[in-house]
Design a protein around this motif. Structure first.
Motif, PDB file in Angstrom:
ATOM      1  N   ASP A   1     106.006 -18.572  23.957  1.00 56.97           N
ATOM      2  CA  ASP A   1     104.798 -19.129  24.568  1.00 56.97           C
ATOM      3  C   ASP A   1     103.511 -18.599  23.945  1.00 56.97           C
ATOM      4  OD1 ASP A   1     105.185 -16.588  25.609  1.00 56.97           O
ATOM      5  OD2 ASP A   1     104.579 -17.119  27.645  1.00 56.97           O
ATOM      6  N   ARG A   2     103.573 -18.102  22.703  1.00 58.83           N
ATOM      7  CA  ARG A   2     102.326 -17.743  22.015  1.00 58.83           C
ATOM      8  C   ARG A   2     101.449 -18.981  21.857  1.00 58.83           C
ATOM      9  NH1 ARG A   2     102.020 -13.495  18.267  1.00 58.83           N
ATOM     10  NH2 ARG A   2      99.932 -14.300  17.772  1.00 58.83           N
ATOM     11  N   LEU A   3     100.159 -18.776  21.900  1.00 58.31           N
ATOM     12  CA  LEU A   3      99.226 -19.869  21.600  1.00 58.31           C
ATOM     13  C   LEU A   3      99.268 -20.132  20.095  1.00 58.31           C
ATOM     14  CD1 LEU A   3      96.138 -18.727  23.714  1.00 58.31           C
ATOM     15  CD2 LEU A   3      97.535 -20.759  24.157  1.00 58.31           C
ATOM     16  N   THR A   4      99.420 -21.394  19.726  1.00 59.64           N
ATOM     17  CA  THR A   4      99.494 -21.710  18.296  1.00 59.64           C
ATOM     18  C   THR A   4      98.412 -22.683  17.852  1.00 59.64           C
ATOM     19  OG1 THR A   4     101.074 -23.460  18.789  1.00 59.64           O
ATOM     20  CG2 THR A   4     101.976 -21.312  18.155  1.00 59.64           C
ATOM     21  N   ARG A   5      97.717 -23.290  18.814  1.00 56.18           N
ATOM     22  CA  ARG A   5      96.627 -24.202  18.458  1.00 56.18           C
ATOM     23  C   ARG A   5      95.450 -23.973  19.417  1.00 56.18           C
ATOM     24  NH1 ARG A   5      97.593 -30.269  17.674  1.00 56.18           N
ATOM     25  NH2 ARG A   5      95.755 -29.931  16.352  1.00 56.18           N
ATOM     26  N   PRO A   6      94.233 -24.245  18.976  1.00 55.72           N
ATOM     27  CA  PRO A   6      93.092 -24.155  19.898  1.00 55.72           C
ATOM     28  C   PRO A   6      93.226 -25.179  21.024  1.00 55.72           C
ATOM     29  CG  PRO A   6      92.342 -24.273  17.611  1.00 55.72           C
ATOM     30  CD  PRO A   6      93.806 -24.587  17.600  1.00 55.72           C
ATOM     31  N   LEU A   7      92.635 -24.853  22.172  1.00 54.90           N
ATOM     32  CA  LEU A   7      92.631 -25.769  23.320  1.00 54.90           C
ATOM     33  C   LEU A   7      91.188 -26.005  23.756  1.00 54.90           C
ATOM     34  CD1 LEU A   7      95.326 -23.936  25.525  1.00 54.90           C
ATOM     35  CD2 LEU A   7      95.752 -25.779  23.887  1.00 54.90           C
ATOM     36  N   VAL A   8      90.917 -27.220  24.208  1.00 58.00           N
ATOM     37  CA  VAL A   8      89.600 -27.484  24.811  1.00 58.00           C
ATOM     38  C   VAL A   8      89.820 -28.205  26.130  1.00 58.00           C
ATOM     39  CG1 VAL A   8      88.250 -27.572  22.675  1.00 58.00           C
ATOM     40  CG2 VAL A   8      89.383 -29.641  23.512  1.00 58.00           C
ATOM     41  N   ARG A   9      88.848 -28.034  27.022  1.00 60.97           N
ATOM     42  CA  ARG A   9      88.968 -28.679  28.335  1.00 60.97           C
ATOM     43  C   ARG A   9      88.426 -30.096  28.249  1.00 60.97           C
ATOM     44  NH1 ARG A   9      90.588 -26.789  33.018  1.00 60.97           N
ATOM     45  NH2 ARG A   9      90.585 -24.650  32.233  1.00 60.97           N
ATOM     46  N   ASP A  10      89.293 -31.055  28.543  1.00 62.00           N
ATOM     47  CA  ASP A  10      88.889 -32.463  28.563  1.00 62.00           C
ATOM     48  C   ASP A  10      89.380 -33.077  29.856  1.00 62.00           C
ATOM     49  OD1 ASP A  10      87.339 -32.957  26.357  1.00 62.00           O
ATOM     50  OD2 ASP A  10      89.050 -33.307  25.023  1.00 62.00           O
ATOM     51  N   GLY A  11      88.478 -33.664  30.619  1.00 64.37           N
ATOM     52  CA  GLY A  11      88.856 -34.253  31.902  1.00 64.37           C
ATOM     53  C   GLY A  11      89.516 -33.242  32.809  1.00 64.37           C
ATOM     54  N   GLY A  12      89.035 -32.022  32.762  1.00 65.29           N
ATOM     55  CA  GLY A  12      89.560 -30.989  33.651  1.00 65.29           C
ATOM     56  C   GLY A  12      90.813 -30.305  33.128  1.00 65.29           C
ATOM     57  N   GLU A  13      91.426 -30.843  32.086  1.00 62.70           N
ATOM     58  CA  GLU A  13      92.672 -30.262  31.564  1.00 62.70           C
ATOM     59  C   GLU A  13      92.426 -29.595  30.210  1.00 62.70           C
ATOM     60  OE1 GLU A  13      95.828 -30.525  33.111  1.00 62.70           O
ATOM     61  OE2 GLU A  13      94.572 -31.199  34.777  1.00 62.70           O
ATOM     62  N   LEU A  14      93.188 -28.538  29.928  1.00 66.64           N
ATOM     63  CA  LEU A  14      93.143 -27.945  28.597  1.00 66.64           C
ATOM     64  C   LEU A  14      94.086 -28.725  27.695  1.00 66.64           C
ATOM     65  CD1 LEU A  14      93.134 -24.106  29.347  1.00 66.64           C
ATOM     66  CD2 LEU A  14      91.299 -25.419  28.255  1.00 66.64           C
ATOM     67  N   VAL A  15      93.547 -29.244  26.582  1.00 66.41           N
ATOM     68  CA  VAL A  15      94.385 -30.019  25.660  1.00 66.41           C
ATOM     69  C   VAL A  15      94.282 -29.424  24.260  1.00 66.41           C
ATOM     70  CG1 VAL A  15      94.199 -32.163  26.978  1.00 66.41           C
ATOM     71  CG2 VAL A  15      92.498 -31.654  25.226  1.00 66.41           C
ATOM     72  N   GLU A  16      95.344 -29.582  23.486  1.00 64.66           N
ATOM     73  CA  GLU A  16      95.376 -29.043  22.126  1.00 64.66           C
ATOM     74  C   GLU A  16      94.386 -29.785  21.236  1.00 64.66           C
ATOM     75  OE1 GLU A  16      99.194 -28.819  20.342  1.00 64.66           O
ATOM     76  OE2 GLU A  16      99.863 -27.209  21.685  1.00 64.66           O
ATOM     77  N   THR A  17      93.839 -29.022  20.308  1.00 64.07           N
ATOM     78  CA  THR A  17      92.915 -29.649  19.363  1.00 64.07           C
ATOM     79  C   THR A  17      92.952 -28.871  18.058  1.00 64.07           C
ATOM     80  OG1 THR A  17      90.663 -30.461  19.119  1.00 64.07           O
ATOM     81  CG2 THR A  17      90.895 -28.294  20.090  1.00 64.07           C
ATOM     82  N   ASP A  18      92.026 -29.188  17.134  1.00 63.96           N
ATOM     83  CA  ASP A  18      91.977 -28.434  15.877  1.00 63.96           C
ATOM     84  C   ASP A  18      90.828 -27.425  15.925  1.00 63.96           C
ATOM     85  OD1 ASP A  18      89.645 -29.893  15.385  1.00 63.96           O
ATOM     86  OD2 ASP A  18      90.776 -31.482  14.384  1.00 63.96           O
ATOM     87  N   TRP A  19      90.778 -26.565  14.930  1.00 68.94           N
ATOM     88  CA  TRP A  19      89.761 -25.505  14.909  1.00 68.94           C
ATOM     89  C   TRP A  19      88.354 -26.073  14.827  1.00 68.94           C
ATOM     90  CZ3 TRP A  19      89.795 -20.517  16.161  1.00 68.94           C
ATOM     91  CH2 TRP A  19      91.043 -19.876  16.264  1.00 68.94           C
ATOM     92  N   ASP A  20      88.181 -27.138  14.044  1.00 63.42           N
ATOM     93  CA  ASP A  20      86.846 -27.709  13.892  1.00 63.42           C
ATOM     94  C   ASP A  20      86.293 -28.173  15.230  1.00 63.42           C
ATOM     95  OD1 ASP A  20      85.945 -27.377  11.368  1.00 63.42           O
ATOM     96  OD2 ASP A  20      86.936 -29.171  10.558  1.00 63.42           O
ATOM     97  N   THR A  21      87.117 -28.845  16.004  1.00 61.63           N
ATOM     98  CA  THR A  21      86.667 -29.344  17.305  1.00 61.63           C
ATOM     99  C   THR A  21      86.339 -28.187  18.240  1.00 61.63           C
ATOM    100  OG1 THR A  21      88.132 -31.219  16.976  1.00 61.63           O
ATOM    101  CG2 THR A  21      87.300 -30.860  19.220  1.00 61.63           C
TER     102      THR A  21
END
Lengths: 163, 820
Positions: free
Chosen positions: B98-118
């Motif tokens: 369960d290590r974090l392997t990708r950045p996450l951002v909050r969208d619509g209240g949920e944390l979703v995977e994204t890329d580093w640039d975003t």
């Protein structure tokens, strides 16, 4: 001796007023945790000062009342603490805090000046009992002044610029 | 000689006795993944331990691109090859699924995977918008005691000169702020006076609120080996719990919580009264002795006995041992730092050494300990409420010097007030003037006091929260942006332990997925923000760990923590070296203050000191008149009653603390099977007398409640002092269904119940001074508490509680030179 009696009375009044103010600030700023806790510690000093001044006053035939009872958990106190929690998430509460710290500073500084007067007079009249009282209490009053000043210095930049 | 030992069952391993003044014998501890032989190891990568503050040197074993084990470094001055249970088993957490392997951002209240640039784009655009609309005071950084030196220094430059905010602090505020403050108060400057080698010489060792056996097991092995050797030292232990230290102590004092200053003032009273003071030393090297003498004149053991509720005779006996010592070593940790009047008490321990002249010689030292592995670097680099290199924010020349190093104007660096401490930053966030909080490598949603409040603050829409971590911690679950970081063993850097020993820690394997070194994340942010110095060149002009280290060396040059004589290569090849290390001391410096207290001089001191009761800052002129010649300051303090005392409704004193098998909020140790199994779930400790009074028994499910919140756990009955309840603070919610908060009214995290209060001088939160009540939820029905039996939580009675063991999965190999 009349002047000393007058000053003792004024300072006794000032210490009791400062104690009440500190305790009220502790309640009004329940969400400012350091202010809340340290104010109550500092109120204890003023309370002790008032008691010792009353004791000293007896030597001069003064009847100064003993320390005030603990600030009762009355409706006003409860209200103050509730208001503090309700206000605690608003930036405007910062202005009220600075205002209160300013008044504590002035109140403690006023007491300090009275201690200074007593110290000078005690030396001039070789009143060792009074001098001992001043030597033991005045440093604590100065610490109350410095505390209010430090808190104002540390908090003002954020509270005033973050409004 | 080789010995195999279950290091969960026997945490300190086999003994290698030695006598006073001798060199601590080597013992090489090794643990490899079961089924992996030493011959299968392809590479050994030098590193040091990160799950406590001791700085145990080790090599990481790598096979087929994976970490497969660890081995202690026998040549290293700190551990001479030994490793503690967390060192032996904790590395396994790196490979968790369960290590974090990708950045996450909050969208619509949920944390979703994204890329580093975003993800970085969002952080940068929010930073710029806040700077434009409100200014630098809108942005705060809350870091840790678990990153590397290079990372803290880079973060300090970014925060203080790039953003220009005063709001940068570490979670070291919770673990080591009082150590730093006490050193500044007494010696004018941070910097550990003593050395671990002082334990080799000591005839008396006094441990104040320091459960060394569990928090620094390898250092405890050193003492155990002395105790088994010739001329063993005598121990004084101040701790309300029956710790392994207390069990070996000649005098064990278990005071009421919040009364350390009363106890220490009584010790000082006896030592002064019995003439056990070194007048020559006091005259030559200190100021303030008269004030101390006056302050403790009435503090008799009988007076303290009433306040602390310990026998006066025990206080007298402790004073005799300390007063009669030829070579006295004292250590201090959380029992002092996280308790009422923290700095005042820690300073009185310094005073014991100052009045006895017990500093700067072998076996004569104070160790104001740290809690976390790299807390020392947080302090040095200016990420812990001080300016980098122990510079004084009240001294214009120090600020100008720092501005020169960074090539910025002095006004760029905020110095109108002390750097904002963590508890105040959270208050600013609560009150609404702090709008962005970047949290790196720490988990305030479990570790800060009064968690319901902390969750409320972090969940606010108006606060933009960035979390940089290895896992989706309780805190990360509340973030707006989550940045996946590389772990120890996946990145390169250096760090410094509690006795100033600097170690190199190398990259053994690649981080998982897109996770990046914390340093690279900070460098990326600096580049995207376009921070410039006053000539328009990049403010952060370095690009990797080695060049960051070199930048730090320039900042540390001529300062007490001088690193100019060190390099990555020297540390990688030669092992740990103690700072200051420069041209004059190329092999480092074993002890500070061998020739007076030069860093206390008004022109060079890091701090002019504070009022220990009110926290008010002293002004430069005041300090100069008190201490014109730069001597050590003997600072007296009066005892004050605790802020929250027991009452009819809340009759017990609540203290929280640690266990040997876990670190911080279990993000790593909870994911190492042997460590997790040794202490899998929260528990509650109470004495037999107290339990009988409350009609409670071992294993009963109980609830501990305070006005802030409640915690549920099974009861362990121990020899803890009566009237006290203990909760381990490690447990949170990441491994529960709710994820980041309690499921019902009562939780699993001790900090649901703790009070928001901090020491006015060090600003360290108090986790050991609150009032609580306890109630039965459900009878045990034969289930014992899930607490270890090998530690301070050992059951008071016998029978019924199975011993803590690790089994074959926990057997480590120990190699010593053959003994007769």
């Amino acid at each position: 001796m009349n002047g000393v009696k007058l000053t003792l009375r004024a300072l006794h009044h000032g210490e009791r007023a400062l104690e009440r103010r500190l305790l009220a600030v502790a309640q009004r700023h329940r969400t400012e945790h350091e202010i809340h806790h340290v104010s109550r510690d500092l109120a204890r000093w003023s309370r002790e000062h008032a008691a010792r001044l009353a004791e000293q006053g007896r030597h001069y035939g003064l009847d100064l009342s003993g320390p005030a009872g603990h600030l009762p958990a009355d409706a006003l106190a409860v209200l103050r603490e509730r208001a503090a929690v309700a206000m605690g998430r608003r930036r405007e509460a910062g202005l009220l805090l600075l205002h209160d710290l300013r008044s504590l500073y002035l109140s403690a500084a006023g007491n300090s000046v009275h201690w200074e007067m007593l110290a000078q007079t005690a030396q001039a009249t070789k009143d060792t009992g009074l001098l001992a009282l001043v030597s033991s209490c005045h440093p604590q009053t100065l610490r109350q002044v410095r505390w209010a000043n430090t808190m104002i210095k540390n908090l003002a930049p954020q509270l005033l610029s973050g409004l | 000689m080789e010995t195999s030992v279950d290091r969960i069952a026997e945490p300190w391993g086999p003994r290698t006795p030695y006598g006073s003044g001798a060199r601590w014998p080597a013992r090489t501890d090794m643990y490899l993944r079961p089924g992996t032989g030493p011959d299968e190891v392809e590479r050994w990568v030098p590193a040091a331990s990160v799950l406590h503050s001791n700085g145990d040197a080790m090599d990481i074993a790598v096979a087929r691109g994976r970490i497969v084990g660890v081995r202690g470094r026998a040549a290293d001055r700190v551990n001479r090859g030994r490793l503690g249970p967390k060192d032996l088993f904790g590395w396994q957490a790196n490979a968790s699924a369960d290590r974090l392997t990708r950045p996450l951002v909050r969208d619509g209240g949920e944390l979703v995977e994204t890329d580093w640039d975003t993800a970085m784009g969002r952080v940068v655009s929010r930073s710029k918008r806040l700077l434009e609309r409100q200014g630098p005071g809108a942005i705060g950084f809350y870091t840790t005691g678990q990153l590397f030196l290079e990372e803290y220094y880079t973060l300090a430059v970014i925060a203080r000169a790039g953003i220009g905010t005063n709001h940068l602090d570490g979670n070291t505020r919770l673990c080591t702020a009082t150590a730093a403050e006490a050193l500044k108060e007494s010696f004018g400057c941070d910097g550990q006076p003593g050395s671990y080698t002082d334990f080799d010489h000591a005839d008396v060792i006094a441990l104040f609120g320091h459960n060394m056996a569990e928090t620094q097991p390898v250092l405890w092995m050193r003492i155990l080996d002395r105790l088994e050797g010739t001329d063993p030292p005598r121990l004084v232990c101040v701790d309300p719990r029956p710790t392994p230290v207390a069990r070996r102590a000649d005098v064990h004092l278990a005071p009421r919580s919040g009364t350390n200053v009363a106890l220490l003032n009584a010790l000082l009273h006896r030592i002064i009264r019995n003439g056990r003071v070194d007048h020559e030393f006091i005259e030559a090297h200190t100021v303030g002795f008269e004030e101390l003498t006056a302050r403790v004149r009435e503090c008799t053991p009988a007076w303290a006995a009433r306040i602390c509720q310990v026998p006066a005779a025990s206080i007298e006996r402790a004073a005799e041992l300390i007063g009669g010592a030829e070579r006295l070593v004292s250590t201090v940790l959380q029992g002092v730092y996280q308790s009422h009047q923290a700095t005042a008490a820690a300073v009185q321990v310094n005073n014991l050494h100052l009045v006895r002249g017990m500093l700067g010689r072998p076996g004569r030292g104070v160790l104001q300990m740290n809690g976390q592995p790299t807390a020392q670097n947080t302090r040095e680099c200016g990420a812990n409420g001080d300016l980098p290199g122990f510079r004084n924010w009240q001294n214009e020349q120090h600020v100008a010097d720092l501005a020169r190093v960074w090539n910025v104007t002095p006004e760029t660096i905020p110095h109108y007030a002390p750097p904002t401490h963590a508890m105040q930053m959270f208050r600013y966030a609560e009150q609404g003037s702090l709008r962005m909080l970047w949290i790196s490598g720490t988990n305030p949603a479990v570790s800060l006091p009064e968690l319901a409040r902390i969750r409320r603050i972090l969940s606010q829409d108006r606060l933009f929260v960035v979390v940089q971590d290895l896992f989706l911690t309780e805190t990360a679950q509340l973030a707006d942006v989550v940045l996946p970081a590389a772990a120890w063993g996946e990145k390169t850097g250096t760090f410094t332990n509690a006795d100033r020993t600097v170690h190199f820690s190398g990259k053994a394997v690649d981080p998982p997925g897109e996770a990046r070194a914390d340093l690279d994340i900070f460098l990326d942010y600096a580049a995207r923000m376009g921070f410039r110095d006053k000539d328009g060149a990049p403010l952060v002009g370095w690009h990797d760990a080695e060049s960051a280290f070199e930048a730090w060396q320039r900042c540390s040059a001529g300062r007490p923590c001088d690193y100019t004589g060190l390099s990555h290569q020297k540390l990688r090849e030669g092992g740990g070296i103690q700072w200051p290390c420069n041209e004059q001391a190329p092999e480092g410096t074993e002890r500070l203050y061998t020739e007076g207290f030069t860093w206390a001089h008004p022109d060079v001191c890091e701090s002019y000191g504070k009022d220990l009761v009110t926290g008010a800052s002293m002004e430069p002129a005041e300090y100069r008149s008190l201490n014109p010649g730069g001597k050590a300051v003997i600072k007296a303090a009066e005892y004050l009653p605790p802020h929250e005392d027991t009452s009819v409704e809340f009759p017990l004193q609540l203290i929280t603390g640690r266990t040997l098998y876990h670190f911080h909020t279990r993000t790593k140790t909870g994911r190492a099977p042997q460590l997790n199994a040794a202490a899998p779930e929260v528990w509650v400790e109470l004495s037999a007398g107290e339990a009988a009074q409350q009609d409670l028994a071992e294993g009963d499910l109980v609830e501990v409640a305070t006005p802030r919140g409640a915690v549920r756990g099974r009861l362990r009955i121990t020899a803890i002092r009566d009237g006290m309840v203990f909760l381990p603070f490690h447990y949170g919610y990441w491994d529960t269904a709710e994820g980041h908060r309690p499921g019902g009214d009562s939780g699993r995290a001790a900090n649901e119940a703790t009070i928001t209060d901090w020491d006015p001088a060090s600003k360290q939160p108090l986790f050991k001074t609150a009032a609580a009540r306890i109630g039965l939820v459900e009878r045990a029905a034969g289930t014992p508490a899930p607490a270890p039996t090998t530690t301070a939580s050992a059951p008071a009675g016998t029978g019924g509680v199975p011993s803590t063991t690790g089994g074959p999965q926990a057997v480590a190999l120990h190699t010593t030179e053959g003994r007769p």
